[in-house]
Scaffold this motif. Structure first.
Motif, PDB file in Angstrom:
ATOM      1  N   UNK A  34       0.707  -1.199  -0.059  1.00 49.18           N
ATOM      2  CA  UNK A  34       0.025   0.070   0.023  1.00 49.18           C
ATOM      3  C   UNK A  34       0.836   1.321   0.068  1.00 49.18           C
ATOM      4  N   UNK A  35       2.050   1.319   0.968  1.00 50.17           N
ATOM      5  CA  UNK A  35       2.850   2.342   0.772  1.00 50.17           C
ATOM      6  C   UNK A  35       3.407   2.525  -0.726  1.00 50.17           C
ATOM      7  N   UNK A  36       3.813   1.529  -1.153  1.00 50.27           N
ATOM      8  CA  UNK A  36       4.343   1.715  -2.633  1.00 50.27           C
ATOM      9  C   UNK A  36       3.573   2.036  -3.615  1.00 50.27           C
ATOM     10  N   UNK A  37       2.510   1.624  -3.278  1.00 51.45           N
ATOM     11  CA  UNK A  37       1.259   2.098  -4.394  1.00 51.45           C
ATOM     12  C   UNK A  37       1.156   3.564  -4.222  1.00 51.45           C
ATOM     13  N   UNK A  38       1.173   4.168  -3.039  1.00 55.58           N
ATOM     14  CA  UNK A  38       1.012   5.424  -2.621  1.00 55.58           C
ATOM     15  C   UNK A  38       2.093   6.356  -3.293  1.00 55.58           C
ATOM     16  N   UNK A  39       3.392   5.775  -3.159  1.00 50.04           N
ATOM     17  CA  UNK A  39       4.242   6.557  -3.588  1.00 50.04           C
ATOM     18  C   UNK A  39       4.575   6.312  -5.136  1.00 50.04           C
ATOM     19  N   UNK A  40       4.289   5.354  -5.815  1.00 43.67           N
ATOM     20  CA  UNK A  40       4.142   5.368  -7.128  1.00 43.67           C
ATOM     21  C   UNK A  40       2.969   6.065  -7.950  1.00 43.67           C
ATOM     22  N   UNK A  41       1.767   6.291  -7.236  1.00 46.02           N
ATOM     23  CA  UNK A  41       0.675   6.806  -7.705  1.00 46.02           C
ATOM     24  C   UNK A  41       0.986   8.049  -8.129  1.00 46.02           C
ATOM     25  N   UNK A  42      -0.012   8.765  -9.131  1.00 48.37           N
ATOM     26  CA  UNK A  42       0.255  10.153  -9.370  1.00 48.37           C
ATOM     27  C   UNK A  42      -0.510  10.912  -8.025  1.00 48.37           C
ATOM     28  N   UNK A  43      -0.173  12.182  -7.776  1.00 46.50           N
ATOM     29  CA  UNK A  43      -0.511  12.909  -6.518  1.00 46.50           C
ATOM     30  C   UNK A  43      -1.996  12.946  -6.584  1.00 46.50           C
ATOM     31  N   UNK A  44      -2.823  13.071  -7.808  1.00 50.48           N
ATOM     32  CA  UNK A  44      -3.987  13.149  -7.568  1.00 50.48           C
ATOM     33  C   UNK A  44      -4.819  11.910  -7.211  1.00 50.48           C
ATOM     34  N   UNK A  45      -4.161  10.873  -7.385  1.00 54.75           N
ATOM     35  CA  UNK A  45      -4.642   9.374  -6.766  1.00 54.75           C
ATOM     36  C   UNK A  45      -4.079   9.037  -5.535  1.00 54.75           C
ATOM     37  N   UNK A  46      -2.818   9.290  -5.291  1.00 53.36           N
ATOM     38  CA  UNK A  46      -2.265   9.135  -4.042  1.00 53.36           C
ATOM     39  C   UNK A  46      -2.995   9.633  -2.846  1.00 53.36           C
ATOM     40  N   UNK A  47      -3.527  10.650  -2.897  1.00 52.23           N
ATOM     41  CA  UNK A  47      -4.154  11.172  -1.648  1.00 52.23           C
ATOM     42  C   UNK A  47      -5.269  10.383  -1.245  1.00 52.23           C
ATOM     43  N   UNK A  48      -5.707   9.435  -2.062  1.00 52.05           N
ATOM     44  CA  UNK A  48      -6.851   8.542  -1.578  1.00 52.05           C
ATOM     45  C   UNK A  48      -6.462   7.152  -1.298  1.00 52.05           C
ATOM     46  N   UNK A  49      -5.142   6.890  -1.230  1.00 53.80           N
ATOM     47  CA  UNK A  49      -4.476   5.710  -0.854  1.00 53.80           C
ATOM     48  C   UNK A  49      -4.310   5.798   0.819  1.00 53.80           C
ATOM     49  N   UNK A  50      -5.219   4.657   1.509  1.00 48.93           N
ATOM     50  CA  UNK A  50      -5.012   4.699   3.118  1.00 48.93           C
ATOM     51  C   UNK A  50      -3.596   4.775   3.592  1.00 48.93           C
ATOM     52  N   UNK A  51      -3.517   4.981   4.979  1.00 47.85           N
ATOM     53  CA  UNK A  51      -2.333   4.799   5.546  1.00 47.85           C
ATOM     54  C   UNK A  51      -2.192   3.546   6.576  1.00 47.85           C
TER      55      UNK A  51
END
Length: 689
Positions: free
Chosen positions: A578-595
């Motif tokens: 999940x952390x890797x997905x948030x870092x690789x995703x574009x900013x517009x999508x990364x802000x929706x990836x949970x912590x």
């Protein structure tokens, strides 16, 4: 056993790094306002003026250019220490309550700086009105000293282990872990040894970072976001527009402080028994209440939700839905297959084991990923800066126009850097003093903790669990205080506060905390007999987590229930993914990836406080939409008032409990069928005349 102790220390280090990352995530400021106020009001002008002052970093020292910077001895004043002691005690109570409930500690730096500004400004005004001559003017450097001292003091309430490793040594937490009681692995809280232990372990970190202050802040110009944000806040307070807005913010904080305190007092009247009061209100139904889904009317966590980023609050609620809404009901259906059906509810070999260790797996996965990420980025950045410094020409080369200054910098930035560097290097702390004090304190600490060191080489029957928890405490004490002091050096650098005053105020605040924090915990421990028990007002969930980490390090993975290790591995990997997905995703999508680390918190506690926090988020979201500038300026004081009022109510509540005064009413909620049975039972009782 040496290998087991090493595993425990590594696991404890990762756990604490994640606790710090949780705090850092929670302490992150909520994003900028969504829209500007269209009306040309006086407030809007003040807000914009203050925002421009804070944002325009290059012009800050031009604003204060005509003011004399006092020496470091004039910054650490008696009045500053007195105010710090009062605020430090107050914030220690608040942090202790949060530490013993969920362990989520929001940033209180804004409140500390704001209240310090208000109290010392009021102090000087009252003395002037009383005709006292020779009153020293209140400066931003003195304000920085107060903020540093208060945060250092209240920080011990968190890093001191009262909700984690110290309380984890007690028999109360040991009994919950399901292990066979062994007196060698139990050390119950006592005011004397807790104060002594904290004095031994809390100062090493301060002396360890002193030799690095110039390298980190001036040579490499590291940002230190918390220290930078606090400096901007304090600088803005000491401008005309900032002072006027600060007065309005203090008034707002006080109003909601009174409201929150009164609400806590009102709720107390209805808690005359177990499971009574508004905190047991089944707002979403009785079945949802049994699975921890309810709103408990906590002003504290509504306030926390208002200042936490939206993503943190949503992640907490999502973690509660995944665990208490889906996973635990499914695992409970495996009772008798995956784990014995006749275990006591708190046994780690039952459902509690899945709750605790899966949450730990999420925490460790997130912590390991962020640790490696930070280390990689930091190392890369330092290498690049060193290469850039080595490749720079010896003599400065003009970039064209004489007035343009250094390439890539404005004249104002050059002025600020020169001014700040000059003051920062003026009152230096001798390295020989820092290193000598470090060696001395380290020697005292090693001599005092020799018993724990010996225990670490033994097995569980000879105190290995206590040894592991004590070693964890030493590490946490060093890391936490060192981190705080480095942030304070950055704040002092940007407010022209002397490094000596920062160091001295940190030492004073830490010494205060080593006495105040254990005293506050002792008050909680004596006033509330069920502290640390599941389902109580102060369950102290992290204490059981730390105890179980120690058991796992000493006894190995054989203590886990069936399929628990498989699930732990799955969630450990999922946290990294999940952390890797948030870092690789574009900013517009990364802000929706949970912590993941925020999701892990309700796995053991339940999602009820996540509901409180999401309600706070909803209030903030609507406020941002209706009046963005006002929300940005006043949401932190409103949230701080809610948190402080509810937290300070704990003091009179503790006094009432110690005096034996019990609430007069029990408000309890029953299902209709149970209520019928209760009525039938009451009807059989003889009527009193």
């Amino acid at each position: 056993m040496a290998a087991s102790s090493s595993r425990m220390l590594l696991a404890c280090a990762l756990l604490h790094m994640l606790v710090l990352s949780v705090s850092a995530e929670i302490k992150a400021a909520v994003g900028p306002s969504q829209r500007e106020d269209d009306r040309p009001t006086e407030f809007a002008a003040m807000a914009r003026g203050r925002e421009e002052e804070s944002a325009a970093m290059e012009s800050v020292e031009r604003v204060f250019e005509g003011r004399v910077v006092p020496g470091w001895k004039e910054q650490v004043t008696v009045r500053a220490v007195a105010v710090s002691a009062v605020l430090g005690g107050m914030f220690s109570v608040i942090v202790m309550k949060l530490n013993l409930t969920t362990g989520i500690i929001p940033s209180l730096n804004v409140s500390a700086g704001l209240l310090g500004f208000f109290l010392l400004t009021s102090w000087t005004k009252l003395l002037h009105k009383a005709g006292v001559v020779g009153v020293r003017p209140f400066t931003r450097q003195e304000n920085t000293v107060v903020q540093t001292c208060v945060v250092a003091c209240s920080g011990i309430a968190f890093s001191g282990g009262f909700g984690s490793y110290i309380f984890a040594m007690s028999d109360r937490i040991s009994d919950q872990s399901g292990e066979v009681r062994d007196e060698h692995n139990i050390k119950n809280p006592s005011l004397g040894w807790m104060i002594g232990f904290l004095f031994i372990v809390s100062f090493l970190g301060l002396f360890s970072v002193v030799p690095l202050r110039k390298i980190m802040i001036i040579d490499y110009k590291l940002i230190y976001p918390s220290g930078t944000a606090t400096a901007h806040l304090i600088n803005s307070f000491h401008t005309p527009q900032g002072a006027k807005l600060a007065k309005m913010q203090v008034k707002t904080l006080g109003k909601f402080f009174v409201m929150s305190f009164s609400w806590g007092f009102f709720q107390w009247f209805y808690t005359g028994g177990d499971g009574c009061g508004f905190m047991s209100f089944p707002t979403l139904g009785l079945e949802a209440y049994r699975n921890k889904f309810f709103f408990d009317f906590s002003a504290t966590y509504v306030g926390v939700g208002m200042i936490c980023p939206y993503l943190v609050n949503i992640s907490v609620l999502l973690g509660g839905v995944i665990s208490w809404g889906i996973m635990w009901p499914l695992i409970e259906q495996k009772k008798g297959d995956w784990y014995p059906a006749d275990l006591k509810p708190s046994s780690l070999r039952g459902i509690v084991g899945y709750r605790v260790f899966i949450s730990i797996a999420l925490i460790l996965g997130d912590g390991l990923y962020n640790f490696l990420k930070v280390m990689t980025r930091t190392t890369t950045a330092l290498v690049m800066q060193v290469r850039a410094m080595m490749s720079e020409p010896t003599l400065p080369i003009s970039g064209g126009n004489a007035g343009d200054g250094v390439a890539g910098q404005t004249p104002e930035e050059t002025f600020d850097d020169k001014r700040r560097t000059e003051l920062f290097l003026k009152d230096q702390i001798p390295n020989w003093l820092a290193l000598g004090a470090y060696v001395l304190i380290a020697a005292v600490s090693i001599a005092t903790l020799a018993i724990f060191t010996v225990g670490a080489w033994s097995d569980a029957s000879d105190g290995g669990i206590i040894a592991a928890l004590a070693a964890c405490g030493v590490m946490i004490g060093i890391v936490s205080t060192a981190s705080d002091l480095t942030q304070d050096f950055k704040t002092g650098y940007m407010t022209l506060a002397s490094p000596r005053s920062m160091f001295v105020s940190q030492v004073i605040g830490t010494a205060m905390g080593c006495v105040i924090a254990p005293s506050v915990f002792w008050l909680f421990y004596k006033a509330f007999n069920d502290i640390g028990m599941p389902g109580s007002e102060y369950p102290s969930p992290n204490a059981l987590v730390y105890r179980n980490m120690a058991i796992l390090g000493v006894q190995g993975l054989g203590s886990l229930p069936k399929h628990c290790l498989d699930l732990c591995i799955g969630f450990f990997v999922a946290a990294i993914a999940v952390n890797l997905a948030r870092d690789l995703a574009p900013p517009s999508a990364a802000r929706f990836v949970p912590l993941p680390m925020a999701m892990a918190i309700p796995f053991y506690l339940g999602p009820y406080f996540g509901i409180d926090m999401c309600i706070g988020s909803l209030v903030r979201f609507v406020w941002d939409r209706l009046d963005g500038p006002r929300a940005k300026a006043f949401a932190p004081p409103v949230a701080s008032g809610l948190i402080c009022g509810d937290g300070i109510w704990t003091l009179p509540q503790s006094v009432l409990a110690l005096a034996g005064v019990k609430p007069p009413i029990c408000m309890k909620f029953l299902s209709r069928s149970v209520n019928v049975k209760v009525d039938e039972f009451i009807s059989t009782l003889p009527s009193s005349s």
